[in-house]
Design a protein around this motif. Structure first.
Motif, PDB file in Angstrom:
ATOM      1  N   VAL A 174      37.780  34.464  30.406  1.00 37.51           N
ATOM      2  CA  VAL A 174      38.022  33.564  29.285  1.00 37.51           C
ATOM      3  C   VAL A 174      39.528  33.311  29.169  1.00 37.51           C
ATOM      4  N   ARG A 210      37.006  39.692  28.315  1.00 37.74           N
ATOM      5  CA  ARG A 210      37.182  38.314  28.768  1.00 37.74           C
ATOM      6  C   ARG A 210      36.221  37.919  29.879  1.00 37.74           C
ATOM      7  N   LEU A 237      30.124  35.779  31.848  1.00 42.07           N
ATOM      8  CA  LEU A 237      30.420  34.661  32.734  1.00 42.07           C
ATOM      9  C   LEU A 237      29.493  34.646  33.945  1.00 42.07           C
ATOM     10  N   SER A 242      27.992  29.687  30.215  1.00 39.19           N
ATOM     11  CA  SER A 242      28.193  28.864  29.026  1.00 39.19           C
ATOM     12  C   SER A 242      26.849  28.453  28.424  1.00 39.19           C
ATOM     13  N   LEU A 297      32.138  39.486  27.762  1.00 38.65           N
ATOM     14  CA  LEU A 297      32.069  39.131  26.345  1.00 38.65           C
ATOM     15  C   LEU A 297      31.477  40.221  25.462  1.00 38.65           C
ATOM     16  N   SER A 356      41.568  28.785  24.955  1.00 37.10           N
ATOM     17  CA  SER A 356      40.361  27.974  25.123  1.00 37.10           C
ATOM     18  C   SER A 356      39.611  27.854  23.808  1.00 37.10           C
TER      19      SER A 356
END
Length: 346
Positions: A33, A112, A138, A245, A115, A37
């Motif tokens: 991350v 990052r 991710l 996402s 999460l 952002s």
């Protein structure tokens, strides 16, 4: 070996090293991350809400039923410290004319890459929690994850329930269900701790008959009725398999007033009932962003490293070929290939 072979071999070694650096250093550094952002996830649907104005004598229906609403959830990374990101998670529920009906604000300290919760950096004011909050790892997997429910302030399973193509993207589907006593202090402090029995009777009489407590149960309540609140949340998320996402999502949240009756816990009336889903525009935008991100990740993870390796192999093969070509030395000590020898013109 000729100088050309040395140069070709050295360049090939450099390219192999560059390939390894790109794959194992640059890619991991970028595959997290990023600082700064942010994204806004927009949902729409309906809500049934207790009309506080009517309850206080302002007139109108006691319950606003099936009101069209929108919800904007804004998630922004405000600071990073190594593997930790400080994330502000704000949501606003609005009714007709953009009237603000409810807001929520949370601060999380997250890893990052996956999460999950990280120790909160000093001064960040991040809230304690366990499990996922604003999104999925991710690199998501076909498995269940612990997920933090803000209403009950406890971790519940986010169950993997299958695969589905949404907006042209391959997604994993996860379902979250959480019920229990309302524990979110921001929501709880906005609700009354007690109401006069007459007000409770007025509210329950506005409900459909099948949802009302009986007249005997209401008559047995004290003159001032102490209230507690239950929270229930149902969520479904469609998570991009390549980037983690959220491509699409639904949310159904309810808060219900309860008390202790003569025979035990007694459900009285709903306070809020919000049922929303991501807008079509949001799904398109999220799918497009996921496609762009996946393309960039492929370039860094596979495209550039493989390209460098291919060029390195070609240069190495050329170096081997050069080293095997016969040579001789001219009077000045320079290597001369037979092809370079010219017959003097007599």
């Amino acid at each position: 070996m000729r100088k050309a072979s040395w140069i070709l071999s050295g360049t090939a070694v450099v390219l192999v090293a560059a390939s390894a650096v790109t794959r194992f250093t640059v890619y991991p550094a970028l595959h997290q991350v990023p600082d700064g952002s942010e994204t806004t996830f927009r949902l729409h649907g309906t809500a049934t809400l207790l009309n506080a104005s009517a309850l206080s004598g302002g007139g109108g229906e006691l319950f606003l039923r099936d009101v069209p609403v929108t919800m904007n959830r804004h998630v922004a990374v405000t600071d990073t410290d190594g593997r930790t990101a400080v994330v502000h998670d704000d949501a606003a529920l609005r009714g007709p004319g953009g009237k603000e009906l409810a807001v929520s604000r949370y601060i999380w300290a997250l890893d990052r890459r996956d999460l999950t919760a990280r120790p909160a950096p000093a001064g960040s004011k991040a809230q304690n929690h366990t499990g996922l909050t604003v999104g999925w790892p991710l690199e998501p997997a076909r498995r269940d994850y612990p997920f933090w429910d803000t209403g009950t302030e406890k971790a519940v399973p986010a169950h993997y329930t299958g695969d589905k193509t949404i907006g042209g993207r391959n997604t994993y589907v996860y379902d979250v269900s959480a019920t229990g006593q309302l524990a979110d202090p921001a929501v709880a402090k906005s609700l009354p701790k007690a109401l006069p029995r007459a007000a409770v009777v007025q509210l329950t009489n506005a409900l459909p008959v099948q949802q009302r407590p009986s007249a005997a149960e209401l008559a047995a309540l004290p003159v001032t009725v102490p209230l507690t609140y239950d929270s229930a949340t149902e969520q479904r998320a469609w998570i991009d398999t390549a980037t983690g996402s959220t491509v699409d999502g639904t949310l159904h949240q309810t808060v219900t007033a309860r008390t202790t009756g003569a025979d035990g816990p007694l459900t009285l009336f709903p306070v809020t009932d919000v049922n929303v889903r991501a807008t079509d525009a949001t799904v398109r935008d999220q799918a497009d962003t996921a496609a762009d991100t996946a393309r960039l990740l492929w370039i860094l993870r596979d495209g550039v490293p493989l390209g460098l390796l291919v060029v390195a192999l070609l240069l190495a093969a050329l170096a081997v070929r050069q080293s095997r070509r016969p040579t001789r030395t001219d009077p000045a000590g320079e290597e001369v290939h037979p092809d370079d020898v010219r017959t003097p013109i007599s």
